[in-house]
Design a protein around this motif. Structure first.
Motif, PDB file in Angstrom:
ATOM      1  N   TYR A 116     -19.380-188.328  68.399  1.00  0.00           N
ATOM      2  CA  TYR A 116     -20.450-189.786  68.073  1.00  0.00           C
ATOM      3  C   TYR A 116     -19.879-191.328  68.701  1.00  0.00           C
ATOM      4  O   TYR A 116     -19.915-192.078  68.907  1.00  0.00           O
ATOM      5  CB  TYR A 116     -20.492-189.560  66.800  1.00  0.00           C
ATOM      6  CG  TYR A 116     -21.835-190.258  66.259  1.00  0.00           C
ATOM      7  CD1 TYR A 116     -23.737-190.145  66.861  1.00  0.00           C
ATOM      8  CD2 TYR A 116     -22.061-191.191  65.251  1.00  0.00           C
ATOM      9  CE1 TYR A 116     -24.485-191.024  66.299  1.00  0.00           C
ATOM     10  CE2 TYR A 116     -23.196-192.341  65.303  1.00  0.00           C
ATOM     11  CZ  TYR A 116     -24.030-192.358  65.142  1.00  0.00           C
ATOM     12  OH  TYR A 116     -24.981-193.066  66.033  1.00  0.00           O
ATOM     13  N   TYR A 117     -18.882-191.347  67.575  1.00  0.00           N
ATOM     14  CA  TYR A 117     -18.238-192.421  68.250  1.00  0.00           C
ATOM     15  C   TYR A 117     -17.349-192.703  69.249  1.00  0.00           C
ATOM     16  O   TYR A 117     -18.147-194.205  69.764  1.00  0.00           O
ATOM     17  CB  TYR A 117     -16.666-192.645  67.356  1.00  0.00           C
ATOM     18  CG  TYR A 117     -15.900-194.247  67.026  1.00  0.00           C
ATOM     19  CD1 TYR A 117     -16.820-195.443  66.915  1.00  0.00           C
ATOM     20  CD2 TYR A 117     -15.121-194.077  67.375  1.00  0.00           C
ATOM     21  CE1 TYR A 117     -16.439-197.003  66.764  1.00  0.00           C
ATOM     22  CE2 TYR A 117     -14.389-195.473  67.527  1.00  0.00           C
ATOM     23  CZ  TYR A 117     -15.247-196.619  66.886  1.00  0.00           C
ATOM     24  OH  TYR A 117     -14.780-197.801  66.994  1.00  0.00           O
ATOM     25  N   SER A 118     -17.138-192.027  69.927  1.00  0.00           N
ATOM     26  CA  SER A 118     -17.578-192.509  71.394  1.00  0.00           C
ATOM     27  C   SER A 118     -18.847-192.880  72.505  1.00  0.00           C
ATOM     28  O   SER A 118     -18.661-193.417  73.000  1.00  0.00           O
ATOM     29  CB  SER A 118     -16.905-190.611  72.180  1.00  0.00           C
ATOM     30  OG  SER A 118     -16.576-189.987  71.679  1.00  0.00           O
ATOM     31  N   LEU A 119     -19.313-192.332  72.026  1.00  0.00           N
ATOM     32  CA  LEU A 119     -20.743-192.445  72.440  1.00  0.00           C
ATOM     33  C   LEU A 119     -21.209-193.309  71.883  1.00  0.00           C
ATOM     34  O   LEU A 119     -22.145-194.654  72.830  1.00  0.00           O
ATOM     35  CB  LEU A 119     -22.505-191.219  71.571  1.00  0.00           C
ATOM     36  CG  LEU A 119     -23.244-190.508  73.212  1.00  0.00           C
ATOM     37  CD1 LEU A 119     -23.767-190.607  73.876  1.00  0.00           C
ATOM     38  CD2 LEU A 119     -21.601-189.131  73.248  1.00  0.00           C
ATOM     39  N   LEU A 130     -20.031-196.652  74.551  1.00  0.00           N
ATOM     40  CA  LEU A 130     -20.351-196.819  75.768  1.00  0.00           C
ATOM     41  C   LEU A 130     -21.354-197.417  75.844  1.00  0.00           C
ATOM     42  O   LEU A 130     -21.800-198.464  75.032  1.00  0.00           O
ATOM     43  CB  LEU A 130     -20.884-195.912  75.847  1.00  0.00           C
ATOM     44  CG  LEU A 130     -20.091-194.095  75.954  1.00  0.00           C
ATOM     45  CD1 LEU A 130     -21.273-192.980  76.209  1.00  0.00           C
ATOM     46  CD2 LEU A 130     -18.827-194.968  77.044  1.00  0.00           C
ATOM     47  N   SER A 131     -20.666-198.641  77.231  1.00  0.00           N
ATOM     48  CA  SER A 131     -21.807-200.007  77.287  1.00  0.00           C
ATOM     49  C   SER A 131     -23.429-199.151  77.515  1.00  0.00           C
ATOM     50  O   SER A 131     -23.690-197.773  77.997  1.00  0.00           O
ATOM     51  CB  SER A 131     -21.528-200.531  78.478  1.00  0.00           C
ATOM     52  OG  SER A 131     -21.753-199.496  79.783  1.00  0.00           O
ATOM     53  N   PRO A 132     -24.875-200.694  77.952  1.00  0.00           N
ATOM     54  CA  PRO A 132     -25.727-199.352  77.867  1.00  0.00           C
ATOM     55  C   PRO A 132     -26.055-198.638  79.164  1.00  0.00           C
ATOM     56  O   PRO A 132     -26.387-197.863  79.677  1.00  0.00           O
ATOM     57  CB  PRO A 132     -26.899-200.566  77.879  1.00  0.00           C
ATOM     58  CG  PRO A 132     -26.332-202.173  77.193  1.00  0.00           C
ATOM     59  CD  PRO A 132     -24.404-201.413  77.128  1.00  0.00           C
ATOM     60  N   SER A 133     -25.370-199.456  80.749  1.00  0.00           N
ATOM     61  CA  SER A 133     -25.375-198.983  81.418  1.00  0.00           C
ATOM     62  C   SER A 133     -24.506-197.106  81.302  1.00  0.00           C
ATOM     63  O   SER A 133     -25.051-195.892  81.614  1.00  0.00           O
ATOM     64  CB  SER A 133     -24.561-199.269  82.258  1.00  0.00           C
ATOM     65  OG  SER A 133     -23.543-199.420  82.332  1.00  0.00           O
ATOM     66  N   GLU A 134     -23.303-196.880  80.618  1.00  0.00           N
ATOM     67  CA  GLU A 134     -22.642-195.613  80.763  1.00  0.00           C
ATOM     68  C   GLU A 134     -23.736-194.808  80.795  1.00  0.00           C
ATOM     69  O   GLU A 134     -23.876-193.818  80.847  1.00  0.00           O
ATOM     70  CB  GLU A 134     -21.688-196.463  79.664  1.00  0.00           C
ATOM     71  CG  GLU A 134     -19.777-196.966  80.956  1.00  0.00           C
ATOM     72  CD  GLU A 134     -18.917-197.214  79.952  1.00  0.00           C
ATOM     73  OE1 GLU A 134     -18.153-197.303  80.376  1.00  0.00           O
ATOM     74  OE2 GLU A 134     -19.074-197.302  78.733  1.00  0.00           O
ATOM     75  N   ALA A 142     -25.212-187.094  72.062  1.00  0.00           N
ATOM     76  CA  ALA A 142     -25.743-187.657  73.115  1.00  0.00           C
ATOM     77  C   ALA A 142     -27.159-188.057  72.629  1.00  0.00           C
ATOM     78  O   ALA A 142     -28.164-188.632  73.273  1.00  0.00           O
ATOM     79  CB  ALA A 142     -25.509-187.052  74.197  1.00  0.00           C
ATOM     80  N   LYS A 143     -27.358-186.777  71.898  1.00  0.00           N
ATOM     81  CA  LYS A 143     -29.506-186.529  71.605  1.00  0.00           C
ATOM     82  C   LYS A 143     -29.455-187.785  71.054  1.00  0.00           C
ATOM     83  O   LYS A 143     -30.658-189.033  71.068  1.00  0.00           O
ATOM     84  CB  LYS A 143     -29.135-185.657  71.051  1.00  0.00           C
ATOM     85  CG  LYS A 143     -31.363-184.989  71.092  1.00  0.00           C
ATOM     86  CD  LYS A 143     -31.094-184.031  70.336  1.00  0.00           C
ATOM     87  CE  LYS A 143     -33.113-183.880  70.153  1.00  0.00           C
ATOM     88  NZ  LYS A 143     -32.565-182.115  68.886  1.00  0.00           N
ATOM     89  N   LEU A 144     -28.459-187.796  69.916  1.00  0.00           N
ATOM     90  CA  LEU A 144     -29.029-188.803  68.981  1.00  0.00           C
ATOM     91  C   LEU A 144     -28.654-190.765  69.742  1.00  0.00           C
ATOM     92  O   LEU A 144     -28.832-191.035  68.821  1.00  0.00           O
ATOM     93  CB  LEU A 144     -28.482-188.956  67.650  1.00  0.00           C
ATOM     94  CG  LEU A 144     -27.592-187.589  66.938  1.00  0.00           C
ATOM     95  CD1 LEU A 144     -26.586-186.810  65.790  1.00  0.00           C
ATOM     96  CD2 LEU A 144     -29.816-187.676  66.146  1.00  0.00           C
ATOM     97  N   SER A 145     -28.050-190.599  70.840  1.00  0.00           N
ATOM     98  CA  SER A 145     -27.674-191.806  70.864  1.00  0.00           C
ATOM     99  C   SER A 145     -28.848-192.147  72.043  1.00  0.00           C
ATOM    100  O   SER A 145     -28.232-193.225  72.858  1.00  0.00           O
ATOM    101  CB  SER A 145     -26.136-191.950  71.267  1.00  0.00           C
ATOM    102  OG  SER A 145     -25.536-191.769  70.415  1.00  0.00           O
ATOM    103  N   ASN A 146     -29.657-191.118  72.629  1.00  0.00           N
ATOM    104  CA  ASN A 146     -30.402-191.504  73.538  1.00  0.00           C
ATOM    105  C   ASN A 146     -30.383-190.962  74.856  1.00  0.00           C
ATOM    106  O   ASN A 146     -30.040-192.018  75.812  1.00  0.00           O
ATOM    107  CB  ASN A 146     -31.331-192.677  73.630  1.00  0.00           C
ATOM    108  CG  ASN A 146     -32.588-192.338  72.426  1.00  0.00           C
ATOM    109  OD1 ASN A 146     -33.683-191.956  72.024  1.00  0.00           O
ATOM    110  ND2 ASN A 146     -33.049-193.194  71.569  1.00  0.00           N
ATOM    111  N   TYR A 150      -8.024-192.014  72.840  1.00  0.00           N
ATOM    112  CA  TYR A 150      -7.877-192.566  71.497  1.00  0.00           C
ATOM    113  C   TYR A 150      -9.295-193.428  70.732  1.00  0.00           C
ATOM    114  O   TYR A 150      -9.110-193.401  69.395  1.00  0.00           O
ATOM    115  CB  TYR A 150      -7.006-194.661  71.542  1.00  0.00           C
ATOM    116  CG  TYR A 150      -6.543-193.946  72.509  1.00  0.00           C
ATOM    117  CD1 TYR A 150      -4.622-193.585  71.314  1.00  0.00           C
ATOM    118  CD2 TYR A 150      -5.414-194.471  73.516  1.00  0.00           C
ATOM    119  CE1 TYR A 150      -3.513-193.463  71.626  1.00  0.00           C
ATOM    120  CE2 TYR A 150      -3.975-194.114  73.722  1.00  0.00           C
ATOM    121  CZ  TYR A 150      -3.411-193.949  72.879  1.00  0.00           C
ATOM    122  OH  TYR A 150      -1.908-193.082  73.335  1.00  0.00           O
ATOM    123  N   THR A 151     -10.382-193.371  71.467  1.00  0.00           N
ATOM    124  CA  THR A 151     -12.093-193.618  70.780  1.00  0.00           C
ATOM    125  C   THR A 151     -11.681-192.703  69.961  1.00  0.00           C
ATOM    126  O   THR A 151     -12.283-191.861  68.400  1.00  0.00           O
ATOM    127  CB  THR A 151     -13.035-193.925  72.134  1.00  0.00           C
ATOM    128  OG1 THR A 151     -11.942-195.380  72.679  1.00  0.00           O
ATOM    129  CG2 THR A 151     -14.376-194.063  71.137  1.00  0.00           C
TER     130      THR A 151
END
Lengths: 318, 318
Positions: free
Chosen positions: B60-63, B66-70, B91-95, B153-154
């Motif tokens: 979740y922290y990795s998601l 990410l930048s909006p385009s990523e 990914a689901k929780l981050s749209n 590391y993230t």
């Protein structure tokens, strides 16, 4: 020992004693299960209770209600299930002795549970007549006090402390569902609802293959439990006068559930919540599963009454 | 994404983000288990974490890093286990979208878990070369970001939040034991111990049949994991440079355990604590079981890393 229906004060007194040794079990929920059923479910985890079931509450409170001379003579019961283990542990914690009458045919795992807590086992034939005779023999021999698993107001007051804890934390439940076998937990739940959360509707969940409580409430007299057929091994017994009266006057209804729903619910709780519950506990979720429209959008508390399962014999592997 | 070993501030930042969606899992204990082993054990219940394992933290922290385009292009990984499910849910929780590469031979239950969270599955042959090729293909096709389960590391900063939560509640632990496979959780645990509880000794628990981390730390270079043989299906992978360095410099030792001890520990946790843990989690108690003198009288935290088990295939039934 209480001689009438427990009052509000009786239940509060029981809670004060029980909290010395019992766990205050958590209320857990699963967003996945909530969205599956379209309601908000809070699970009261008595599977985490001492000896693995709510029975510890009533058993421990009974021990604490004995006089010093009664304590010295010990307690007895005929049961091979959760009440026996709870009584054995309660006796141990109270420096008393427990004499447990169980059929020779009882599973080894249940004999071991009772022995682990230091109780003495007396074997009988696997029928009610032999059980009662053996208990009478034990009482004659030892002077022990019989602690019936539910035909006992002190025990009912103890079981009522489970719902009391719930209502201390949950103020706006629409329903509370408890399994019903002999009716000790359901009676206690009815009383605590009446005293501490009068707007909540109390529902009993019972296996279709052991639906004597359902028929008893419907017909206005106690039907015996004859050849019950269900995997809910904690719900085979029938109501007694005490529990019948309390449930008849206070419960909203009894919902019966198929064993298939019970197994599906049990597996769902194991998989989604990662907690171990026995079939007799999972039946509370089965009641929702089989009646989704009734519970839609509601806040429902399910009492997960116990978690004592033989891990070598899971219902989905048989 | 972090480019160096996470600092104290990095871990605190991760915790601030992760708490939006992750459960703060409880610390449970069992007086029966404590008296069996002569020490005080606190179990950190990541089996109750979202998607059933600590992996949700790092994923979740990795998601969220990410930048909006990523985010729009999605994420990918090759894994059939807990990281895949955690990444799919994150990914689901981050749209966003998750593309999971897994071997055709992966168990149906794992495919279902990933699909349930809305991820797309790409099948490969059951070998590392095919996995990597397929991931590269997916990245070329979709522009997705690879989120490695531990060589990142993230992700390590995310996993470190588990021990951070522990040290917020437990001030006087002598030991903390985490399972070690690729070393993401153990690395994060080492870092949080160093920053937030420097007196605690950090131990990794590893199966004897997959003891590459043990040999790597002993010999000072990374041994590959060749034909690992253990029921701990979450601990088959080998350390990477990032996790090797952190563990080498901060862990007290790696303890290896037999599968027999793992199965015995797992069953003990199920029976006594009524919670479901997977073999890779139970190995932390197995490390105590096999080294009782070392832990005698100590306060020990065991991280129960996950609870994803196929209930049709329990180790004591096979």
């Amino acid at each position: 020992m209480l001689t009438g229906i427990p009052s509000k004060e009786d239940i509060l007194a029981a809670a004060g004693i029980i909290k010395e040794k019992a766990h205050r079990t958590p209320l857990l929920s699963s967003s996945a299960i909530n969205s599956m059923f379209g309601c908000t479910i809070l699970f009261k985890c008595e599977n985490f209770q001492k000896a693995g079931a709510f029975k510890f509450r009533g058993a421990y409170y009974s021990l604490k209600s004995l006089s010093p001379s009664e304590l010295q003579k010990g307690v007895t019961t005929h049961s091979s299930g959760n009440h026996a283990a709870a009584l054995a542990l309660s006796a141990k914690l109270s420096n008393s002795k427990a004499y447990i009458v169980m059929p020779e045919t009882a599973p080894k795992i249940k004999k071991d549970a009772v022995r682990t807590y230091g109780a003495e086992i007396f074997f009988c034939q696997p029928n009610l007549k032999s059980r009662i005779e053996k208990v009478e023999e034990v009482i004659a021999q030892t002077g022990a006090t019989l602690i019936h698993p539910y035909d006992n107001y002190t025990v009912i007051a103890g079981q009522a402390t489970c719902a009391l804890e719930i209502f201390e934390e949950v103020k706006d439940a629409d329903y509370i569902i408890a399994p019903v076998g002999g009716g000790g937990l359901l009676s206690g739940t009815c009383l605590s609802a009446k005293y501490f959360s009068p707007s909540v509707k109390v529902i009993g969940a019972e296996p279709k293959g052991a639906d004597d409580a359902y028929r008893s409430i419907r017909d206005g007299y106690i039907h015996p439990s004859v050849n019950p057929k269900t995997i809910c091994d904690g719900l085979l017994t029938q109501l007694c006068d005490k529990t019948f009266e309390i449930i008849k006057n206070n419960a909203e209804r009894i919902i019966t559930c198929s064993d298939d729903s019970v197994i599906e619910s049990m597996r769902l709780i194991w998989e989604r919540m990662k907690i171990i519950v026995e079939p007799s506990a999972a039946i509370t979720l089965a009641a929702i599963m089989e009646n989704q429209i009734l519970f839609e959008g509601k806040r429902v508390v399910c009492i997960l009454s116990g978690g004592n399962v033989d891990l070598n014999r899971l219902p989905w592997n048989s």
